[in-house]
Structure formats: C-alpha cells, structure tokens
Motif scaffolding. Structure first.
Motif, PDB file in Angstrom:
ATOM      1  N   PRO A   1       0.805  -1.228   0.000  1.00 11.67           N
ATOM      2  CA  PRO A   1       0.000   0.000   0.000  1.00 11.67           C
ATOM      3  C   PRO A   1       0.837   1.276   0.000  1.00 11.67           C
TER       4      PRO A   1
ATOM      5  N   GLU B   1       1.275   2.042  -3.483  1.00 12.48           N
ATOM      6  CA  GLU B   1      -0.019   2.474  -4.000  1.00 12.48           C
ATOM      7  C   GLU B   1      -0.228   3.965  -3.720  1.00 12.48           C
TER       8      GLU B   1
ATOM      9  N   GLN C   1      -0.182   7.247  -6.445  1.00  9.70           N
ATOM     10  CA  GLN C   1      -1.266   8.228  -6.503  1.00  9.70           C
ATOM     11  C   GLN C   1      -0.723   9.644  -6.361  1.00  9.70           C
TER      12      GLN C   1
ATOM     13  N   LEU D   1       4.004  -1.125 -10.235  1.00  5.28           N
ATOM     14  CA  LEU D   1       2.655  -0.555 -10.208  1.00  5.28           C
ATOM     15  C   LEU D   1       1.604  -1.656 -10.165  1.00  5.28           C
TER      16      LEU D   1
ATOM     17  N   CYS E   1       1.182  -3.038  -6.653  1.00  8.08           N
ATOM     18  CA  CYS E   1       0.618  -2.198  -5.594  1.00  8.08           C
ATOM     19  C   CYS E   1      -0.837  -1.817  -5.813  1.00  8.08           C
ATOM     20  N   GLN E   2      -1.316  -1.855  -7.025  1.00 11.27           N
ATOM     21  CA  GLN E   2      -2.674  -1.395  -7.291  1.00 11.27           C
ATOM     22  C   GLN E   2      -3.699  -2.258  -6.546  1.00 11.27           C
TER      23      GLN E   2
ATOM     24  N   ALA F   1      -3.786  -2.649  -3.298  1.00  9.84           N
ATOM     25  CA  ALA F   1      -3.207  -3.296  -2.106  1.00  9.84           C
ATOM     26  C   ALA F   1      -3.973  -2.947  -0.841  1.00  9.84           C
ATOM     27  N   SER F   2      -4.306  -1.693  -0.647  1.00 13.11           N
ATOM     28  CA  SER F   2      -4.980  -1.294   0.593  1.00 13.11           C
ATOM     29  C   SER F   2      -6.347  -1.957   0.715  1.00 13.11           C
TER      30      SER F   2
END
Length: 257
Positions: free
Chosen positions: A46, A49, A53, A240, A243-244, A246-247
């Motif tokens: 995250p 991520e 952003q 990328l 991580c996309q 991840a949260s």
C-alpha cells in the motif's frame, strides 16, 4: 540477503496477519518463517499504491528556485558507512566531488541524507558533527543546490529529473517515477536479496569517482545517455501492478478474519 532478519524474527512469527508486498516476499515467508505462510496474505504494497497516486497528482514544485532548464537531481546517500553492517554508503567517497558540483552551479542538487547518516559518521569517526554541519552549510550556501529535510519525499521525486543513491529503499521507490536512477556502488557492500537486485539492475551503476563525474557531466551538459530506460519502465510497470488495490485487499483480509 538476510532472510532470518527479514522473515523469521520472533515478531514475524507472533503476528496474526502478515501482508506480503509481492509473490517474491510471500515465497520467502514460506521458505524461511517458522510459521510458514500461516496468516500471510499476498496483497501488494500500500505504500507504493499511495506513492503512485501522489506522483499522478498535481506535480509538486522543486524546493529550490532555479532556472527552468537547470537539471534537478536528488542525491540520497545511505547511512551504512561502517564495514561491519551493510556497508552501502558512498557519502565519504563522493562528498567532495558532489559539493564541488553543487558549487559549480550547472545542476541543482538536492541532498537528502539518510536521517541516521550524521550519527553514523560521528560514531565511526569518519566525520565530526562540526565538519558534517559545515559540509551541509556549504552545500546549502550555493543557492542552486540545497538540503532536503522534509519528512515526505515523493513530491521531490516527482519534481526531479534523476536520482543518485547508494541504497536501499529508494532503488524501488524511485522506479515509480520512471526517471533515471544512478547507483553509486561500493565495493565490499553486503549483497542484496533477489528483489533488491531486480530493482537495482534498472540503475546505471558507477563504481568510482571518475564514473560519477562522467554522469554529472552528462547531466550538466544535457546529454545523459539513458541506456536503462526500457528496463526501468518495465520494472516500473511491474511495481505498479503489484501495488494497485493493495490497501483494499488488506482491508478485505482484516474484515474476513
């Protein structure tokens, strides 16, 4: 490459949930953690991520007032100056050359030393507190170069043209920008794990002062030879993809527990 430190300390085995940032890290938990992959979730990272952003948002300004056509380069030396632990830092080797370049005024150098560098220099006897403070003051006095003391650094990443560093986390984090990454390599440094090497392969490696000077000349004269571009962009795309989302995956795993 210290898997017992990274995956199998008491902390790792007492956690109910561990979130792995990539398949590589998930597999290392399986290989080295006493508890194996019990409670380990492959989610992505995250932190990356959030960084991605931020980099996609409105660009942050360069923190130094310089002409628009002046190259903007971050220099981020690591703290590990002692040969007994990691031994990545090239600060002592390159400090005079980098100060001379800053004083030359053709590149805007933003020095971002690791927060522990000052302490490690003093403890190892390689530079006194007064000498280190004097060095930073001389660097900042150039006007076109300066010292970065901000807690966050992604805005500076986005505003920069390149990064010069000796390790470690910035090898992966700066790849998110897709911009030139230069590694100042130190002979005798501890080997990195496979993931670290995968990231650092996308950097241009300089092993001594003349090689670093060649890079500075190329940047300062607007003729940088970016031979690593394709590999760097390939690795950026992979990071990328890791991580996309991840949260959200972490939140889902916690809600399902």
């Amino acid at each position: 490459e210290k898997p017992e430190h990274q995956y199998n300390q008491p902390f790792h085995n007492q956690c109910d949930h561990v979130f792995a940032e990539s398949e590589y890290h998930f597999e290392r938990y399986a290989e080295h953690r006493a508890m194996g992959t019990v409670g380990v979730h492959l989610t992505g990272y995250p932190r990356f991520e959030a960084f991605a952003q931020q980099l996609d948002a409105e660009p942050a300004p360069w923190p130094l007032a310089v002409p628009d056509d002046m190259p903007r380069v971050i220099w981020a030396p690591h703290h590990s100056v002692e040969r007994t632990w990691l031994n990545y830092s090239t600060f002592v080797d390159h400090a005079p050359r980098m100060l001379a370049e800053a004083q030359r005024g053709r590149i805007s150098l933003l020095l971002r030393p690791h927060p522990a560098l000052a302490e490690k220099l003093q403890a190892s006897g390689q530079m006194s507190a007064a000498d280190y403070a004097g060095y930073l003051a001389a660097f900042a006095a150039t006007g076109t170069s300066g010292i970065d003391t901000q807690e966050s650094y992604i805005g500076q990443f986005g505003a920069s043209d390149a990064l010069i560093t000796d390790g470690l986390g910035f090898f992966s984090e700066y790849l998110l920008t897709g911009k030139p990454l230069v590694r100042t390599y130190k002979a005798g440094a501890e080997p990195m794990n496979h993931f670290g090497n995968w990231c650092a392969q996308a950097a241009r490696v300089v092993a001594d002062g003349p090689a670093l000077q060649a890079v500075l000349d190329e940047i300062g004269e607007h003729r940088y030879e970016d031979a690593q571009l394709d590999m760097r962009l390939e690795r950026r795309a992979a990071l990328l993809a890791m991580c996309q989302g991840a949260s959200a995956r972490i939140a889902d795993a916690l809600e399902a527990a």
